[in-house]
Design an enzyme around this catalytic site. Structure first.
Site, PDB file in Angstrom:
ATOM      1  N   THR A 118       0.812  -1.216   0.000  1.00 42.64           N
ATOM      2  CA  THR A 118       0.000   0.000   0.000  1.00 42.64           C
ATOM      3  C   THR A 118       0.847   1.269   0.000  1.00 42.64           C
ATOM      4  O   THR A 118       1.962   1.277   0.541  1.00 42.64           O
ATOM      5  CB  THR A 118      -0.917  -0.010   1.247  1.00 42.64           C
ATOM      6  OG1 THR A 118      -1.503   1.288   1.414  1.00 42.64           O
ATOM      7  CG2 THR A 118      -0.149  -0.315   2.520  1.00 42.64           C
ATOM      8  N   TYR A 142      -1.643   0.026   9.945  1.00 43.12           N
ATOM      9  CA  TYR A 142      -1.930  -0.691   8.703  1.00 43.12           C
ATOM     10  C   TYR A 142      -0.715  -0.625   7.771  1.00 43.12           C
ATOM     11  O   TYR A 142      -0.186  -1.646   7.314  1.00 43.12           O
ATOM     12  CB  TYR A 142      -3.175  -0.078   8.048  1.00 43.12           C
ATOM     13  CG  TYR A 142      -3.366  -0.483   6.613  1.00 43.12           C
ATOM     14  CD1 TYR A 142      -3.518  -1.824   6.266  1.00 43.12           C
ATOM     15  CD2 TYR A 142      -3.386   0.472   5.590  1.00 43.12           C
ATOM     16  CE1 TYR A 142      -3.684  -2.195   4.940  1.00 43.12           C
ATOM     17  CE2 TYR A 142      -3.558   0.111   4.275  1.00 43.12           C
ATOM     18  CZ  TYR A 142      -3.696  -1.222   3.950  1.00 43.12           C
ATOM     19  OH  TYR A 142      -3.851  -1.588   2.640  1.00 43.12           O
TER      20      TYR A 142
END
Ligand code: UDP
Length: 328
Positions: A118, A142
């Protein structure tokens, strides 16, 4: 000869679109999913194996059953906000889950690994063009958990020859243009489906998280990429590995940033309705601006995004939204 590809998270939003694209390209996608956030009815393009990445014996069983040529690893917890409240959950499930998967892949001699990383691994770097060599300073758990898995892949390449392609996604949106599958999370936390829910009156309004960022209109800027373009890149990444090309990291974004207010205004135009909004506080863990400044995927993989303009993404998502999947 049948070529199986193991798709973790194949019952989820991106994973199910990847399965459709794999099946179209002649592979047999095997979905491995614990259905914690995915949907069994999204598994339409190959076999389904219920299983959890925290269960190494179950993962090994599935490798032994299919002898896949590669793994596409989508399964992960992916909510920035939740990761700020429950970092332990993200470190445990994302990192340990990936470790169990990698070890089972190596044990089964399946050495081609495509990993969903990501842009959140880059963290807050306002006004900096983010390319694959940009420094990674994630500001939420995350992004930190995904960054750790990237490191893990480099280590296992050195020790066991596990080959990888890492894709760093920017913001994925849109849906299958045939509306067979689409984005559906419970609870929903992502901007595009939340906006469409608010338009349809399924929720009272969309809360805009922060209007005082240092951006032209005060709201966060993100780079949105269509889920179908994104999974096309995965097929190219898979071919790349099967052709024995070197390990590589690729950003997947459109290269253009849109603020939350700009996304809302596109949705108003596409649907010919108005998103009801409330201006709220910033969401902890959000960066002001995340935009890909790289065309490496286009130059090296030959990736050609065709649906990643905001209008097409929102109209594909809107078509899927209107199929009544919520009422099942
Ligand atoms: N966002 C928002 N309201 C919401 C959900 C998201 O304003 O209810 C904003 C969020 O702050 C971010 C952008 O929309 O700037 C995209 O958020 P999303 O959760 O869809 O993806 P993320 O960037 O977290 O991966």
């Amino acid at each position: 000869m049948t070529q199986y590809v193991l798709v973790t998270g194949g019952a989820g939003y991106i994973g199910s679109h990847a399965c459709k694209a794999l099946a179209r390209a002649g592979y047999v996608p095997v979905t491995f999913d614990n259905l914690s956030t995915g949907w069994e009815d999204a598994v339409q393009f190959g076999p389904f194996e219920l299983g959890d990445l925290m269960d190494p014996a179950r993962i090994s069983e599935v490798f032994a059953k299919y002898a896949p040529v590669a793994v596409l690893h989508f399964a992960a917890l992916s909510q920035v906000g939740e990761s700020m409240k429950l970092p332990g959950k993200y470190w445990r499930e994302n990192v340990t889950g990936a470790l169990n998967l990698i070890e089972a892949a190596i044990e089964s001699e399946c050495l081609n690994f495509v990993f969903s990383s990501t842009c959140a691994t880059y963290g807050d770097q306002d006004n900096v063009v983010l390319n694959e060599n940009s420094q990674q300073h994630p500001i939420n758990a995350y992004g930190a958990s995904k960054r750790a898995i990237e490191d893990m892949l480099f280590d296992f390449e050195k020790s066991h020859g596990l080959r990888h392609v890492i894709f760093r996604y920017f913001n994925v949106a849109g849906a299958d243009p045939e509306a067979e599958i689409g984005e559906f999370h419970k609870p929903e936390t992502h901007l595009v489906p939340l906006m469409l829910d608010a338009i349809e009156g399924r929720r009272p309004a969309l809360t805009v998280f922060g209007t005082d960022y240092d951006t032209p209109d005060g709201t966060c800027i993100r780079d949105y990429v269509h889920v179908c373009d994104l999974v096309d890149a995965h097929l190219l990444g898979l071919t790349w590995l099967l052709e024995n090309k070197p390990n590589r990291v690729f950003n997947l974004g459109s290269g253009t940033g849109f603020s939350v207010r700009e996304v809302i205004s596109h949705a108003n135009g596409v649907t010919n309705r108005e998103v009801p909004i409330i201006e709220g506080e910033r969401r902890p863990g959000d960066c002001a601006r995340l935009v890909s400044g790289s065309s490496r995927a286009e130059e090296e993989l030959g990736w050609q995004p065709t649906r990643s303009d905001l209008g097409t993404m929102i109209s594909d998502a809107w078509r899927w939204h209107q199929t009544g999947h919520y009422d099942k």
